[in-house]
Design a protein around this motif. Structure first.
Motif, mmCIF file in Angstrom:
data_model
loop_
_atom_site.group_PDB
_atom_site.id
_atom_site.type_symbol
_atom_site.label_atom_id
_atom_site.label_comp_id
_atom_site.label_asym_id
_atom_site.label_seq_id
_atom_site.Cartn_x
_atom_site.Cartn_y
_atom_site.Cartn_z
ATOM 1 N N ALA A 1 18.059 11.276 8.838
ATOM 2 C CA ALA A 1 19.337 10.708 8.461
ATOM 3 C C ALA A 1 19.585 9.424 9.234
ATOM 4 O O ALA A 1 19.281 9.331 10.432
ATOM 5 N N ASN A 2 20.110 8.398 8.519
ATOM 6 C CA ASN A 2 20.423 7.055 9.042
ATOM 7 C C ASN A 2 19.189 6.164 9.210
ATOM 8 O O ASN A 2 19.305 5.015 9.649
ATOM 9 N N ALA A 3 17.972 6.671 8.899
ATOM 10 C CA ALA A 3 16.772 5.827 8.942
ATOM 11 C C ALA A 3 16.767 4.880 7.739
ATOM 12 O O ALA A 3 17.434 5.108 6.730
ATOM 13 N N ILE A 4 15.971 3.820 7.870
ATOM 14 C CA ILE A 4 15.851 2.827 6.796
ATOM 15 C C ILE A 4 14.679 3.221 5.896
ATOM 16 O O ILE A 4 13.537 3.306 6.344
ATOM 17 N N ALA A 5 14.927 3.423 4.622
ATOM 18 C CA ALA A 5 13.877 3.793 3.663
ATOM 19 C C ALA A 5 13.113 2.557 3.181
ATOM 20 O O ALA A 5 11.910 2.621 2.933
ATOM 21 N N PHE A 6 13.809 1.425 3.065
ATOM 22 C CA PHE A 6 13.123 0.157 2.770
ATOM 23 C C PHE A 6 14.046 -1.005 3.144
ATOM 24 O O PHE A 6 15.277 -0.867 3.154
ATOM 25 N N ALA A 7 13.429 -2.140 3.457
ATOM 26 C CA ALA A 7 14.180 -3.365 3.759
ATOM 27 C C ALA A 7 13.390 -4.537 3.159
ATOM 28 O O ALA A 7 12.228 -4.765 3.519
ATOM 29 N N TRP A 8 14.018 -5.242 2.224
ATOM 30 C CA TRP A 8 13.349 -6.367 1.534
ATOM 31 C C TRP A 8 14.074 -7.663 1.859
ATOM 32 O O TRP A 8 15.301 -7.754 1.722
ATOM 33 N N HIS A 9 13.295 -8.674 2.302
ATOM 34 C CA HIS A 9 13.874 -9.959 2.671
ATOM 35 C C HIS A 9 13.623 -10.971 1.568
ATOM 36 O O HIS A 9 12.497 -11.076 1.049
ATOM 37 N N ASN A 10 14.631 -11.709 1.197
ATOM 38 C CA ASN A 10 14.467 -12.781 0.212
ATOM 39 C C ASN A 10 13.336 -13.724 0.669
ATOM 40 O O ASN A 10 13.448 -14.354 1.720
ATOM 41 N N PRO A 11 12.227 -13.855 -0.077
ATOM 42 C CA PRO A 11 11.109 -14.687 0.362
ATOM 43 C C PRO A 11 11.302 -16.171 0.075
ATOM 44 O O PRO A 11 10.498 -17.005 0.519
ATOM 45 N N GLU A 12 12.326 -16.508 -0.678
ATOM 46 C CA GLU A 12 12.506 -17.888 -1.108
ATOM 47 C C GLU A 12 13.356 -18.660 -0.100
ATOM 48 O O GLU A 12 14.212 -18.103 0.580
ATOM 49 N N LEU A 13 13.126 -19.968 -0.068
ATOM 50 C CA LEU A 13 13.989 -20.830 0.735
ATOM 51 C C LEU A 13 15.287 -21.169 0.006
ATOM 52 O O LEU A 13 16.135 -21.871 0.540
ATOM 53 N N GLN A 14 15.425 -20.644 -1.222
ATOM 54 C CA GLN A 14 16.648 -20.869 -1.982
ATOM 55 C C GLN A 14 17.443 -19.564 -2.102
ATOM 56 O O GLN A 14 16.892 -18.471 -2.006
ATOM 57 N N ASP A 15 18.716 -19.713 -2.353
ATOM 58 C CA ASP A 15 19.537 -18.553 -2.677
ATOM 59 C C ASP A 15 19.093 -17.995 -4.026
ATOM 60 O O ASP A 15 18.602 -18.722 -4.892
ATOM 61 N N ILE A 16 19.263 -16.685 -4.204
ATOM 62 C CA ILE A 16 18.861 -16.040 -5.450
ATOM 63 C C ILE A 16 19.974 -15.119 -5.941
ATOM 64 O O ILE A 16 20.913 -14.785 -5.198
ATOM 65 N N LEU A 17 19.836 -14.732 -7.201
ATOM 66 C CA LEU A 17 20.736 -13.750 -7.798
ATOM 67 C C LEU A 17 19.919 -12.500 -8.125
ATOM 68 O O LEU A 17 18.909 -12.571 -8.830
ATOM 69 N N ILE A 18 20.383 -11.335 -7.608
ATOM 70 C CA ILE A 18 19.694 -10.069 -7.851
ATOM 71 C C ILE A 18 20.171 -9.519 -9.190
ATOM 72 O O ILE A 18 21.355 -9.215 -9.378
ATOM 73 N N LYS A 19 19.230 -9.432 -10.122
ATOM 74 C CA LYS A 19 19.579 -8.947 -11.463
ATOM 75 C C LYS A 19 19.618 -7.425 -11.539
ATOM 76 O O LYS A 19 20.470 -6.835 -12.216
ATOM 77 N N LYS A 20 18.696 -6.758 -10.827
ATOM 78 C CA LYS A 20 18.626 -5.296 -10.929
ATOM 79 C C LYS A 20 17.743 -4.756 -9.820
ATOM 80 O O LYS A 20 16.752 -5.378 -9.436
ATOM 81 N N VAL A 21 18.085 -3.571 -9.307
ATOM 82 C CA VAL A 21 17.248 -2.821 -8.374
ATOM 83 C C VAL A 21 16.974 -1.455 -8.998
ATOM 84 O O VAL A 21 17.896 -0.785 -9.492
ATOM 85 N N THR A 22 15.703 -1.053 -8.985
ATOM 86 C CA THR A 22 15.315 0.255 -9.532
ATOM 87 C C THR A 22 14.667 1.082 -8.424
ATOM 88 O O THR A 22 13.826 0.564 -7.680
ATOM 89 N N ILE A 23 15.075 2.326 -8.305
ATOM 90 C CA ILE A 23 14.498 3.258 -7.335
ATOM 91 C C ILE A 23 13.797 4.378 -8.101
ATOM 92 O O ILE A 23 14.374 5.003 -8.997
ATOM 93 N N ARG A 24 12.521 4.620 -7.716
ATOM 94 C CA ARG A 24 11.756 5.708 -8.331
ATOM 95 C C ARG A 24 11.382 6.704 -7.236
ATOM 96 O O ARG A 24 10.676 6.348 -6.297
ATOM 97 N N ILE A 25 11.905 7.948 -7.368
ATOM 98 C CA ILE A 25 11.592 9.007 -6.406
ATOM 99 C C ILE A 25 10.532 9.904 -7.029
ATOM 100 O O ILE A 25 10.787 10.585 -8.027
ATOM 101 N N THR A 26 9.347 9.865 -6.451
ATOM 102 C CA THR A 26 8.260 10.701 -6.985
ATOM 103 C C THR A 26 8.149 12.023 -6.246
ATOM 104 O O THR A 26 7.732 13.036 -6.816
ATOM 105 N N THR A 27 8.499 12.046 -4.952
ATOM 106 C CA THR A 27 8.506 13.283 -4.156
ATOM 107 C C THR A 27 9.853 13.396 -3.463
ATOM 108 O O THR A 27 10.232 12.506 -2.685
ATOM 109 N N PRO A 28 10.632 14.439 -3.764
ATOM 110 C CA PRO A 28 11.951 14.581 -3.137
ATOM 111 C C PRO A 28 11.851 14.642 -1.612
ATOM 112 O O PRO A 28 10.810 15.000 -1.052
ATOM 113 N N GLY A 29 12.964 14.364 -0.962
ATOM 114 C CA GLY A 29 12.988 14.311 0.495
ATOM 115 C C GLY A 29 12.864 15.657 1.160
ATOM 116 O O GLY A 29 12.480 15.749 2.325
#
Length: 715
Positions: A601-629
């Motif tokens: 609990a409270n651990a980070i499951a993933f952290a993604w950093h914007n790789p671009e030198l420009q600002d971006i707009l996030i259109k959608k995030v999808t999470i796929r759980i293949t094995t429950p916790g």
């Protein structure tokens, strides 16, 4: 040699005879007779046999050996240790006479009351007073040159006024100690002629201009010839010409010549030019060694007429630090010629230009090859005015200010650089010496190809196409490292800047210059496949810059890393961008993905950093759980955060995804998705809001496995 057989005849010991034996008849079986002519001429009668017989004169005097076969005189031996070989009644070898008509200087020491003689191949002193006490060396040699075609000398001859070649098909050859020395206070040329002659051959002797005893050598050359059709000067050593800089006393100076060849000569200390050719065609300057000239090493042209002269394999160097040389090779109006494999160096890096065209004479150069030259210690490597259809390739230059410059001519039709290739050159700048030039500069022109060059530490820009009107030029495959300013500056239209590696630009002033710059007004260019990388503390302001009024350019497939502010700074409303790593154009869609990490609990499951030198707009995030916790009540929240630890994380995408059940959930689908609009994400160098972080909440998810998918577009 005793006991060997020559065509079936056993060799016997040679015969030695004197004046007392004349006339002497050699018996069959002997193949060598040595003759001492002390006191008078000696006659030798030889048998007519089919094996060689040598006749050698052993004494030093003015008498001769006459050689007879079957009652007919066949030859004469006059010089000390000269030799004649007779076989089947014919002369088969004649040294040192053969093939010379005259030998000069065989009788004594030069300059001591007329003991220098000129004798013909029959041993006769040439008529006209030579050999008489008081006759000077120059008179002896000049009188000989007026009559005979092939002349040999092997002494130091003192010359007080120029020798004047006047015959066609003439050869002047020196022996091992042959020297023409200018007399004290003569202050003149050594060899000079304005006669229209052909086929002149000067070789294998020394010219001492005697500068210590000639105070005024202004305008005097060691060799000054023209017009001549077919002149060869080789293995001539010229020295001690320079009295002071600007004396205009070239070592070798040819004017209006055709088929002229200067090769294997050595030139040391000259007040102006080492070798000069003016209005010469089908000519060459090859494999000469030129040292310490006060002005230019080699000069070709300098007049309005066209020249074709190959300049190949020469060594030009300055070893005296007190000299301030101008240019090593200076050309004007040169066409269809090669300047290649020359070694050019200056002692303390104060040379001006290694290879340069004279701006006040050159309206253009057509079809010049400049290749495989090695340049060291000059301010500028290569500089040409009005170059067209020429190639500059495989040169190595260690210089202090400018590497290669192609500039528009300043006279005539003002020809711009067109149709040239600049390839595979290595240009290194001495950062310890102040300089302000570029690696490669093309000033105007079209259809130039600048490819596969290596440029290190340029004092300004790496490669520059600098004048409006440049069209259809290509800059490709170049490696440009540590430019003081910008890596590539392109001002022009319909060009290509592709597949270059540009690293660590803007070393002069950090955050000021660019990796690639399209200068003001550049349109319809393609910038493709370049690597523009900054890793040092001094960084480029941006990787690629479009200046004002640029438009309709295509910038694609570039790798852009490390610029201080932006990867690409665009201005053209019609400029297009495709798949540039490190830059995303407004509206350009991209995606990213990664794996989920199991945790408590409270651990980070993933952290993604914007790789671009420009600002971006996030259109959608999808999470796929293949094995429950593996723990009931374990949840996942996903939102924008300031860092990988989830500082100030929100729930812009998901609030309470059940991690204990296999599922595929999308942020745009309500419950657990919370996204109703595109979410703003800051650029990669921002201190806030540049991360998307998923955090495990409430209970552990120790068995969790799955992936995340992010779709975004340029802001």
């Amino acid at each position: 040699m005793s006991g060997e057989h020559i065509r079936g005849i056993p060799r016997t010991y040679e015969k030695e005879i004197t004046l007392a034996d004349t006339p002497y008849t050699l018996s069959v079986g002997f193949n060598c007779v040595k003759v001492d002519t002390t006191g008078g001429n000696v006659r030798v009668n030889l048998p007519n046999v089919n094996y060689p017989i040598d006749v050698i004169k052993t004494s030093s005097d003015s008498y001769i050996v006459t050689i007879w076969v079957s009652g007919v005189q066949k030859a004469t031996v006059a010089g000390e240790l000269s030799k004649i070989t007779i076989e089947n009644s014919e002369v088969t070898a004649d040294e040192p006479w053969y093939p010379y008509d005259v030998i000069v200087g065989i009788a004594g020491v030069s300059g001591d009351g007329g003991e220098i003689l000129a004798k013909d191949r029959f041993g006769r002193v040439i008529a006209g007073g030579r050999g008489v006490a008081g006759t000077d060396d120059r008179t002896v040699l000049q009188s000989t040159m007026d009559i005979y075609h092939r002349i040999y000398f092997n002494d130091e001859l003192v010359i007080d006024s120029p020798l004047v070649p006047s015959l066609n098909n003439q050869e002047l050859r020196g022996g091992p100690v042959a020297c023409l020395k200018m007399s004290d206070a003569s202050n003149n040329h050594c060899i000079s002629s304005s006669n229209a002659i052909s086929d002149l051959h000067l070789h294998d002797f020394e010219i001492d201009m005697n500068r210590a005893n000639n105070s005024t050598l202004y305008g005097k050359s060691a060799i000054l010839l023209g017009p001549v059709d077919g002149v060869t000067i080789e293995r001539v050593y010229i020295h001690d010409m320079r009295y002071a800089a600007g004396q205009l006393n070239s070592a070798i100076n040819l004017v209006n010549c055709a088929n002229a060849h200067i090769r294997y000569c050595s030139i040391d200390t000259v007040g102006d030019y080492g070798i000069a050719m003016y209005s010469c065609i089908r000519s060459s300057i090859e494999n000469n060694h030129i040292k310490d000239v006060a002005a230019h090493g080699i000069v070709v042209g300098y007049v309005a007429t066209r020249s074709t002269v190959d300049i190949v394999g020469n060594t030009i160097k300055w070893s005296e630090s007190a000299l301030a040389p101008a240019d090593a090779i200076r050309i004007a109006n040169l066409d269809f010629s090669s300047i290649s494999r020359n070694k050019i160096s200056c002692f303390d890096s104060n040379g001006s230009v290694a290879i340069v065209s004279e701006s006040s004479y050159s309206d253009y150069h057509d079809g010049i090859d400049i290749g495989f030259n090695k340049i060291d210690g000059f301010i500028t490597g290569i500089s040409l005015y009005g170059a067209i259809n020429s190639d500059i390739y495989n040169n190595t230059a260690a210089i202090s200010s400018s590497g290669i410059m192609l500039r528009k001519s300043t006279i005539g039709a003002l020809i711009a650089s067109t149709g040239n290739g600049i390839s595979e050159n290595k240009i290194t700048f001495d950062t310890g010496i102040a300089g302000s030039g570029d690696g490669i500069t093309v000033d105007g022109g079209s259809d130039n190809d600048i490819c596969n060059n290596f440029i290190y530490d340029s004092r300004a820009n790496g490669i520059v196409l600098s004048t409006s009107g440049c069209v259809n030029n290509t800059i490709s495959g170049n490696h440009i490292y540590r430019s003081a300013r910008t890596g590539v500056v392109y001002l022009g239209n319909y060009g290509i800047v592709a597949n270059n590696i540009i690293r660590e630009s803007s070393q002069l002033l950090t955050n000021t210059y660019r990796g690639i710059e399209l200068s003001s007004g550049s349109i319809y260019n393609v910038i493709n496949g370049n690597e523009v990388i900054d890793t040092l503390a001094a960084k480029s302001q941006c990787s690629i810059l479009e200046s004002s009024s640029c438009d309709y350019n295509c910038i694609m497939h570039n790798i852009l890393i490390g610029a201080q502010y932006r990867s690409i700074y665009p201005v053209g409303t019609n400029t297009k961008f495709f798949l540039n790593r490190g830059y995303i154009a407004p509206g350009e869609s991209r995606s990213a993905s990664g794996v989920l990490t199991a945790g408590v609990a409270n651990a980070i499951a993933f952290a993604w950093h914007n790789p671009e030198l420009q600002d971006i707009l996030i259109k959608k995030v999808t999470i796929r759980i293949t094995t429950p916790g593996g723990t009931a009540g374990s949840l996942l929240d996903v939102g924008i955060a300031d860092d990988a630890a989830g500082t100030n994380r929100g729930t812009e995408f998901f609030d309470d995804i059940d991690l204990n059940a296999a599922a595929i959930v999308k942020s745009t689908v309500a419950t657990p998705g919370t996204q109703t609009v595109e979410v703003f994400c800051q650029d990669s160098v921002s201190a806030t809001d540049g991360w998307i972080v998923g955090q495990i909440l409430v209970a552990n998810a120790a068995s969790l496995a799955g992936s995340y998918y992010i779709e975004y577009e340029g802001a």
